[in-house]
Scaffold this active site. Structure first.
Site, PDB file in Angstrom:
ATOM      1  N   LYS A   1       0.822  -1.217   0.000  1.00 22.01           N
ATOM      2  CA  LYS A   1       0.000   0.000   0.000  1.00 22.01           C
ATOM      3  C   LYS A   1       0.859   1.271   0.000  1.00 22.01           C
ATOM      4  O   LYS A   1       2.064   1.228   0.265  1.00 22.01           O
ATOM      5  CB  LYS A   1      -0.946  -0.040   1.208  1.00 22.01           C
ATOM      6  CG  LYS A   1      -1.978  -1.189   1.141  1.00 22.01           C
ATOM      7  CD  LYS A   1      -2.980  -1.107   2.288  1.00 22.01           C
ATOM      8  CE  LYS A   1      -4.017  -2.205   2.201  1.00 22.01           C
ATOM      9  NZ  LYS A   1      -5.038  -2.115   3.290  1.00 22.01           N
TER      10      LYS A   1
ATOM     11  N   TYR B   1     -12.432  -2.067  -3.556  1.00 21.91           N
ATOM     12  CA  TYR B   1     -12.906  -2.115  -2.170  1.00 21.91           C
ATOM     13  C   TYR B   1     -14.431  -1.949  -2.100  1.00 21.91           C
ATOM     14  O   TYR B   1     -14.963  -1.534  -1.072  1.00 21.91           O
ATOM     15  CB  TYR B   1     -12.190  -1.068  -1.324  1.00 21.91           C
ATOM     16  CG  TYR B   1     -10.841  -1.523  -0.782  1.00 21.91           C
ATOM     17  CD1 TYR B   1     -10.742  -2.665   0.014  1.00 21.91           C
ATOM     18  CD2 TYR B   1      -9.681  -0.824  -1.048  1.00 21.91           C
ATOM     19  CE1 TYR B   1      -9.513  -3.094   0.520  1.00 21.91           C
ATOM     20  CE2 TYR B   1      -8.443  -1.241  -0.544  1.00 21.91           C
ATOM     21  CZ  TYR B   1      -8.380  -2.381   0.243  1.00 21.91           C
ATOM     22  OH  TYR B   1      -7.166  -2.796   0.752  1.00 21.91           O
TER      23      TYR B   1
ATOM     24  N   PHE C   1     -15.525   4.338   6.762  1.00 23.64           N
ATOM     25  CA  PHE C   1     -14.144   4.652   6.378  1.00 23.64           C
ATOM     26  C   PHE C   1     -13.904   4.547   4.874  1.00 23.64           C
ATOM     27  O   PHE C   1     -12.773   4.716   4.417  1.00 23.64           O
ATOM     28  CB  PHE C   1     -13.157   3.752   7.138  1.00 23.64           C
ATOM     29  CG  PHE C   1     -13.377   2.261   6.931  1.00 23.64           C
ATOM     30  CD1 PHE C   1     -12.907   1.624   5.798  1.00 23.64           C
ATOM     31  CD2 PHE C   1     -14.037   1.499   7.885  1.00 23.64           C
ATOM     32  CE1 PHE C   1     -13.094   0.265   5.599  1.00 23.64           C
ATOM     33  CE2 PHE C   1     -14.226   0.129   7.704  1.00 23.64           C
ATOM     34  CZ  PHE C   1     -13.761  -0.479   6.557  1.00 23.64           C
TER      35      PHE C   1
ATOM     36  N   ARG D   1      -2.142 -14.199   4.636  1.00 26.65           N
ATOM     37  CA  ARG D   1      -2.878 -13.534   5.726  1.00 26.65           C
ATOM     38  C   ARG D   1      -2.110 -13.701   7.045  1.00 26.65           C
ATOM     39  O   ARG D   1      -2.084 -12.782   7.870  1.00 26.65           O
ATOM     40  CB  ARG D   1      -4.291 -14.126   5.870  1.00 26.65           C
ATOM     41  CG  ARG D   1      -5.208 -13.934   4.667  1.00 26.65           C
ATOM     42  CD  ARG D   1      -5.700 -12.532   4.453  1.00 26.65           C
ATOM     43  NE  ARG D   1      -6.499 -11.999   5.539  1.00 26.65           N
ATOM     44  CZ  ARG D   1      -7.208 -10.868   5.459  1.00 26.65           C
ATOM     45  NH1 ARG D   1      -7.219 -10.156   4.325  1.00 26.65           N
ATOM     46  NH2 ARG D   1      -7.891 -10.422   6.478  1.00 26.65           N
TER      47      ARG D   1
ATOM     48  N   THR E   1      -5.649  -6.685  10.825  1.00 26.56           N
ATOM     49  CA  THR E   1      -5.932  -5.414  10.134  1.00 26.56           C
ATOM     50  C   THR E   1      -5.416  -4.221  10.929  1.00 26.56           C
ATOM     51  O   THR E   1      -4.777  -3.321  10.378  1.00 26.56           O
ATOM     52  CB  THR E   1      -7.460  -5.266   9.926  1.00 26.56           C
ATOM     53  OG1 THR E   1      -7.959  -6.444   9.316  1.00 26.56           O
ATOM     54  CG2 THR E   1      -7.774  -4.060   9.063  1.00 26.56           C
TER      55      THR E   1
ATOM     56  N   ARG F   1       2.325  -6.230   9.316  1.00 27.92           N
ATOM     57  CA  ARG F   1       1.602  -5.072   9.868  1.00 27.92           C
ATOM     58  C   ARG F   1       2.150  -4.673  11.232  1.00 27.92           C
ATOM     59  O   ARG F   1       2.249  -3.473  11.533  1.00 27.92           O
ATOM     60  CB  ARG F   1       0.104  -5.367   9.892  1.00 27.92           C
ATOM     61  CG  ARG F   1      -0.513  -5.249   8.488  1.00 27.92           C
ATOM     62  CD  ARG F   1      -1.903  -5.818   8.424  1.00 27.92           C
ATOM     63  NE  ARG F   1      -2.614  -5.431   7.197  1.00 27.92           N
ATOM     64  CZ  ARG F   1      -3.770  -5.973   6.829  1.00 27.92           C
ATOM     65  NH1 ARG F   1      -4.338  -6.904   7.570  1.00 27.92           N
ATOM     66  NH2 ARG F   1      -4.352  -5.574   5.712  1.00 27.92           N
TER      67      ARG F   1
ATOM     68  N   ASN G   1      -2.099   0.372   6.634  1.00 31.16           N
ATOM     69  CA  ASN G   1      -1.580  -0.866   7.222  1.00 31.16           C
ATOM     70  C   ASN G   1      -0.725  -1.679   6.241  1.00 31.16           C
ATOM     71  O   ASN G   1      -0.636  -2.903   6.343  1.00 31.16           O
ATOM     72  CB  ASN G   1      -2.714  -1.680   7.841  1.00 31.16           C
ATOM     73  CG  ASN G   1      -3.777  -2.074   6.831  1.00 31.16           C
ATOM     74  OD1 ASN G   1      -3.650  -1.791   5.643  1.00 31.16           O
ATOM     75  ND2 ASN G   1      -4.815  -2.736   7.307  1.00 31.16           N
TER      76      ASN G   1
ATOM     77  N   HIS H   1      -2.305  -5.359   1.539  1.00 31.12           N
ATOM     78  CA  HIS H   1      -3.595  -6.030   1.343  1.00 31.12           C
ATOM     79  C   HIS H   1      -3.307  -7.476   0.970  1.00 31.12           C
ATOM     80  O   HIS H   1      -2.335  -7.763   0.289  1.00 31.12           O
ATOM     81  CB  HIS H   1      -4.391  -5.392   0.198  1.00 31.12           C
ATOM     82  CG  HIS H   1      -5.460  -6.310  -0.340  1.00 31.12           C
ATOM     83  ND1 HIS H   1      -6.678  -6.439   0.263  1.00 31.12           N
ATOM     84  CD2 HIS H   1      -5.460  -7.189  -1.376  1.00 31.12           C
ATOM     85  CE1 HIS H   1      -7.401  -7.355  -0.404  1.00 31.12           C
ATOM     86  NE2 HIS H   1      -6.674  -7.814  -1.398  1.00 31.12           N
TER      87      HIS H   1
ATOM     88  N   GLU I   1      -9.480 -10.851  -7.763  1.00 30.16           N
ATOM     89  CA  GLU I   1      -8.554  -9.719  -7.602  1.00 30.16           C
ATOM     90  C   GLU I   1      -7.363  -9.839  -8.550  1.00 30.16           C
ATOM     91  O   GLU I   1      -6.897  -8.836  -9.111  1.00 30.16           O
ATOM     92  CB  GLU I   1      -8.111  -9.642  -6.131  1.00 30.16           C
ATOM     93  CG  GLU I   1      -9.283  -9.262  -5.218  1.00 30.16           C
ATOM     94  CD  GLU I   1      -8.963  -9.334  -3.730  1.00 30.16           C
ATOM     95  OE1 GLU I   1      -7.823  -9.700  -3.358  1.00 30.16           O
ATOM     96  OE2 GLU I   1      -9.870  -9.021  -2.935  1.00 30.16           O
TER      97      GLU I   1
HETATM   98  P1  ATP Z   1      -7.260  -5.802   3.235  1.00 27.33           P
HETATM   99  O1  ATP Z   1      -8.608  -6.074   2.600  1.00 27.33           O
HETATM  100  O2  ATP Z   1      -6.688  -4.462   2.834  1.00 27.33           O
HETATM  101  O3  ATP Z   1      -6.310  -6.924   3.045  1.00 27.33           O
HETATM  102  P2  ATP Z   1      -8.269  -6.662   5.766  1.00 27.33           P
HETATM  103  O4  ATP Z   1      -8.893  -7.766   4.993  1.00 27.33           O
HETATM  104  O5  ATP Z   1      -7.371  -7.021   6.914  1.00 27.33           O
HETATM  105  O6  ATP Z   1      -7.454  -5.699   4.817  1.00 27.33           O
HETATM  106  P3  ATP Z   1     -10.795  -5.278   5.678  1.00 27.33           P
HETATM  107  O7  ATP Z   1     -11.827  -5.405   6.744  1.00 27.33           O
HETATM  108  O8  ATP Z   1     -11.017  -5.978   4.381  1.00 27.33           O
HETATM  109  O9  ATP Z   1      -9.383  -5.691   6.319  1.00 27.33           O
HETATM  110  O10 ATP Z   1     -10.589  -3.717   5.418  1.00 27.33           O
HETATM  111  C1  ATP Z   1      -9.986  -3.261   4.229  1.00 27.33           C
HETATM  112  C2  ATP Z   1      -9.069  -2.112   4.538  1.00 27.33           C
HETATM  113  O11 ATP Z   1      -9.856  -1.000   4.961  1.00 27.33           O
HETATM  114  C3  ATP Z   1      -8.097  -2.344   5.692  1.00 27.33           C
HETATM  115  O12 ATP Z   1      -6.913  -2.993   5.312  1.00 27.33           O
HETATM  116  C4  ATP Z   1      -7.800  -0.927   6.119  1.00 27.33           C
HETATM  117  O13 ATP Z   1      -6.853  -0.310   5.244  1.00 27.33           O
HETATM  118  C5  ATP Z   1      -9.156  -0.261   5.959  1.00 27.33           C
HETATM  119  N1  ATP Z   1      -9.943  -0.317   7.189  1.00 27.33           N
HETATM  120  C6  ATP Z   1     -10.582  -1.377   7.731  1.00 27.33           C
HETATM  121  N2  ATP Z   1     -11.215  -1.079   8.872  1.00 27.33           N
HETATM  122  C7  ATP Z   1     -10.976   0.253   9.074  1.00 27.33           C
HETATM  123  C8  ATP Z   1     -11.355   1.197  10.065  1.00 27.33           C
HETATM  124  N3  ATP Z   1     -12.128   0.838  11.110  1.00 27.33           N
HETATM  125  N4  ATP Z   1     -10.914   2.469   9.940  1.00 27.33           N
HETATM  126  C9  ATP Z   1     -10.161   2.851   8.885  1.00 27.33           C
HETATM  127  N5  ATP Z   1      -9.774   2.017   7.904  1.00 27.33           N
HETATM  128  C10 ATP Z   1     -10.165   0.730   7.994  1.00 27.33           C
HETATM  129 MG    MG Z   2     -10.072  -7.426   3.244  1.00 26.59          MG
END
Ligand code: ATP
Ligand code: MG
Length: 140
Positions: free
Chosen positions: A11, A51, A59, A87, A93, A104, A114, A117, A128
């Site tokens: 990212k 997304y 968010f 993962r 996350t 992370r 973070n 992805h 994807e």
């Molecule tokens: P990713 O999909 O990026 O691999 P993830 O699967 O761990 O991450 P998701 O729940 O899919 O988490 O959220 C996607 C992304 O949105 C997170 O990686 C983070 O960048 C952002 N995100 C998630 N939750 C929050 C939050 N509460 N506040 C701000 N940003 C968030």
């Molecule tokens: Mg995710």
């Protein structure tokens, strides 16, 4: 077990701090092989579609702004149980909850910024990968 594939993004917070190599090394050390990689600047349309599952979340607008704030590195990773393996090395996350030794925990700045992805299922990995790569760009 046969090699499987997953999709990864390094990212903008990580590319900004010149951590592309450091993050990739952690992926490789975890047993994943980079079989496709390119540095791109995502458009707002791409980030919104990528997304899209989070469209209703509070968010979402910030997340799209962040993901388009600088270059990212999109990658296809191959390895045994690639989705879970990735993962696991990514960590939770929210970096505050991420285990020691994960990407992370080591590098993320916040729950939003973070650093990486990773696809959360084999089905989403395929979607994807196809979103960003043509078959001939993947060389296993
Ligand atoms: P990713 O999909 O990026 O691999 P993830 O699967 O761990 O991450 P998701 O729940 O899919 O988490 O959220 C996607 C992304 O949105 C997170 O990686 C983070 O960048 C952002 N995100 C998630 N939750 C929050 C939050 N509460 N506040 C701000 N940003 C968030
Ligand atoms: Mg995710």
């Amino acid at each position: 077990m046969a090699a499987t594939r997953t999709f990864s993004i390094i990212k903008p917070d990580a590319t900004r701090r010149n951590l592309t190599g450091a993050v990739t090394k952690m992926l490789e050390d975890a047993g994943l092989r980079v079989v496709a990689s390119k540095r791109i600047h995502m458009t707002r349309e791409q980030a919104e579609e990528f997304y899209g599952v989070h469209r209703e979340r509070p968010f979402f607008a910030d997340l799209v702004a962040f993901m388009t704030s600088g270059p990212v590195v999109v990658q296809v990773l191959e390895g045994e149980d690639a989705v879970t393996r990735n993962r696991d090395v990514m960590g939770a996350t929210n970096p505050e909850n991420a285990a020691e030794g994960t990407i992370r925990k080591t590098y993320a700045e916040s729950i939003e910024a973070n650093s990486v992805h990773g696809s959360d299922s084999a089905e989403n990995a395929e979607i994807e990968i196809n979103f960003f790569f043509k078959p001939e760009e993947i060389v296993g």
